[in-house]
Scaffold this active site. Structure first.
Site, PDB file in Angstrom:
ATOM      1  N   ASN A  86      50.267  36.143  28.815  1.00 22.32           N
ATOM      2  CA  ASN A  86      51.394  35.590  29.582  1.00 22.32           C
ATOM      3  C   ASN A  86      52.725  36.216  29.167  1.00 22.32           C
ATOM      4  O   ASN A  86      53.665  36.235  29.945  1.00 22.32           O
ATOM      5  CB  ASN A  86      51.455  34.056  29.465  1.00 22.32           C
ATOM      6  N   HIS A  87      52.787  36.776  27.949  1.00 25.52           N
ATOM      7  CA  HIS A  87      54.044  37.391  27.515  1.00 25.52           C
ATOM      8  C   HIS A  87      54.205  38.806  28.042  1.00 25.52           C
ATOM      9  O   HIS A  87      55.325  39.216  28.312  1.00 25.52           O
ATOM     10  CB  HIS A  87      54.133  37.407  25.984  1.00 25.52           C
TER      11      HIS A  87
ATOM     12  N   HIS B  55      45.764  33.622  23.354  1.00 29.10           N
ATOM     13  CA  HIS B  55      46.740  32.648  23.877  1.00 29.10           C
ATOM     14  C   HIS B  55      47.019  31.521  22.883  1.00 29.10           C
ATOM     15  O   HIS B  55      48.164  31.229  22.606  1.00 29.10           O
ATOM     16  CB  HIS B  55      46.299  32.044  25.217  1.00 29.10           C
TER      17      HIS B  55
END
Ligand SMILES: [Mn+2]
Length: 391
Positions: free
Chosen positions: A84-85, A185
């Protein structure tokens, strides 16, 4: 075949805006590469959040280049997905991983890779809103996987069993015909049984948030090595920057009953309960007692109002400024700035610099006062005139 599995390296992250912390994250990656080469792994899986951001700094890009090249020289494959980063949400945008020809980057368009007789399938992070899309992709990959003897699935997702507040996939919704679920994650280290083998989160290599301290103490930080033929997982520990949590009763601390200590270079998360009027004395003492710390994060609880005031990202410099501000109540910002700066020079023992700085400051101040006097003198003249002069 030995496969190293890492995730959440967050390269480029500059915790507390400290260059030391940025370097720590790079060093952790390079130490992991050292160990991977020493152990003699055949491939590395990176399960997302290689970078802190999807537009990494040049420094972060260079560090990844060096890590990838060292692995490539040893003939070690590097297989990665976006977390997600480091995901780029804009359509057609190119993720930073594309810069490196030697990264085998798995995407929805190219989600699989076969090395010897091992089938690797991987997908980038999908938000909860897109979890049904993710499950459809997973079904397809699961069918394809049946053609291979050994199967590894790479994902960057939170699963209900380990992250019940904010997850994207229910535990049982993952396909069940893979031998290793290489997850990323969640920054804690988790190994569980699932499908035909294991589901594993190696966690981050460094402490990215202070909430990771407890898991670090229990499980350490580092990566895993999966032996595909023997179906065995080895835990490889790395030494991250030390984080220490201290809880203090402010008044007891002032009386010398409590005596906190810290290892050189540690990050300290300090909780203090005290009366507001004692803050500055406590801060002052903390600065002396914990002068070895790289950084102190203070959470103070007001004993009278029982409310917690969180002072995050507080450096020693900022703490010192707060104390000076308390002592110099009623002084201008310029004067406080002067005191803060002069203290910096004096602490370093740099008397000449301090002198030069003081001279410059007073020169400017005097010149400024002179010009201000001129202005008031002019204004005084105008006042002295009568209304008749203006008609
Ligand atoms: Mn992460």
């Amino acid at each position: 075949m030995l496969i190293a599995h890492m995730a959440d390296t967050h390269l480029g992250y500059r915790q507390y805006n400290l260059s030391e912390r940025e370097e720590d994250f790079y060093n952790a990656m390079h130490r992991a590469v050292d160990r991977i080469i020493e152990i003699g792994c055949d491939a590395v899986i990176h399960s997302g959040d290689l970078f802190e951001e999807s537009k990494p700094s040049v420094r972060a890009l260079i560090n990844v280049r060096d890590a990838i090249e060292r692995l490539a020289e040893e003939g070690i494959k590097f297989i990665a997905i976006a977390g997600n980063h480091d995901i780029v949400l804009r359509k057609d945008a190119i993720p930073p991983h594309a810069l490196y020809k030697k990264i085998i980057f798995l995407t929805p368009k190219n989600p699989t890779y076969v090395y010897e007789d091992i089938f690797f399938a991987g997908l980038p992070y999908h938000s909860k809103a897109h979890s049904s899309v993710l499950l459809k992709y997973l079904q397809k990959l699961s069918i394809k996987a049946n053609n291979y003897k050994r199967r590894i699935l790479i994902l960057h997702q939170a699963i209900s069993k380990y992250f019940d507040l904010n997850y994207e996939i229910e535990f049982g919704d993952l396909p069940k015909n893979f031998h290793y679920y290489a997850m990323g994650h969640i920054h804690n280290r988790i190994v569980d049984r699932y499908g035909l083998g294991y589901l594993a989160y190696p966690g981050s290599l460094e402490i990215w948030k202070t909430s990771e301290i407890d898991d670090y103490k229990k499980h350490g930080k580092g990566f895993f090595v999966f032996n595909v033929e023997e179906m065995k997982i080895d835990k490889i520990d790395l030494e991250p920057r030390k984080f220490i949590r201290i809880v203090l009763d402010g008044e007891k601390y002032l009386r010398g009953v409590e005596n906190p200590k810290c290892e050189p270079g540690a990050v300290v998360e300090l909780k203090i309960k005290c009366k507001p009027e004692n803050y500055s004395r406590i801060y002052e003492k903390i600065l002396r007692d914990l002068k070895n710390a790289l950084h102190i994060v203070i959470r103070r609880e007001d004993k009278d109002s029982a409310k917690e005031i969180v002072i995050e990202n507080r450096s020693i410099d900022e703490l010192e400024r707060e104390i000076i501000e308390e002592y110099m109540k009623g002084y201008s910002k310029k004067e406080i700035d002067f005191a803060v700066n002069i203290l910096k020079y004096l602490k370093k023992g740099d008397i000449e610099e301090a002198k030069a700085f003081a001279e410059e400051f007073f020169d400017k101040l005097l010149n400024h006062e002179k010009s201000e006097k001129k202005v008031t003198a002019k204004a005084g003249n105008i006042k002295a005139r009568t209304l008749d002069d203006f008609i």
